[in-house]
Design a protein around this motif. Structure first.
Motif: not given
Length: 70
Positions: A1-16, A41-51
């Protein structure tokens, strides 16, 4: 499991879009960090979950408040 996500990963996860993802970070709604010489930019997976959890909580509170006024 990776700790950090790229912005494209975050965009895909949130569908934005990428611009919406950048705006979330720039407004401080989603916590991210810049890494490396190019400032990627990187977003920690835990921060995305918190959001996401925070958004669910806000939605529940808004529905409860609306139900009280009806």
């Amino acid at each position: 499991m990776r700790r950090f996500l790229t912005l494209p990963d975050v965009a895909e996860a949130l569908n934005i879009s990428m611009s919406q993802t950048r705006a979330l970070i720039n407004r401080g709604e989603l916590e991210g960090i810049q890494i490396g010489g190019r400032g990627q930019w990187r977003v920690e997976e835990a921060k995305l979950d918190e959001y996401i959890d925070r958004l669910y909580a806000e939605q529940r509170e808004a529905r409860a408040a609306k139900a009280e006024t009806q």
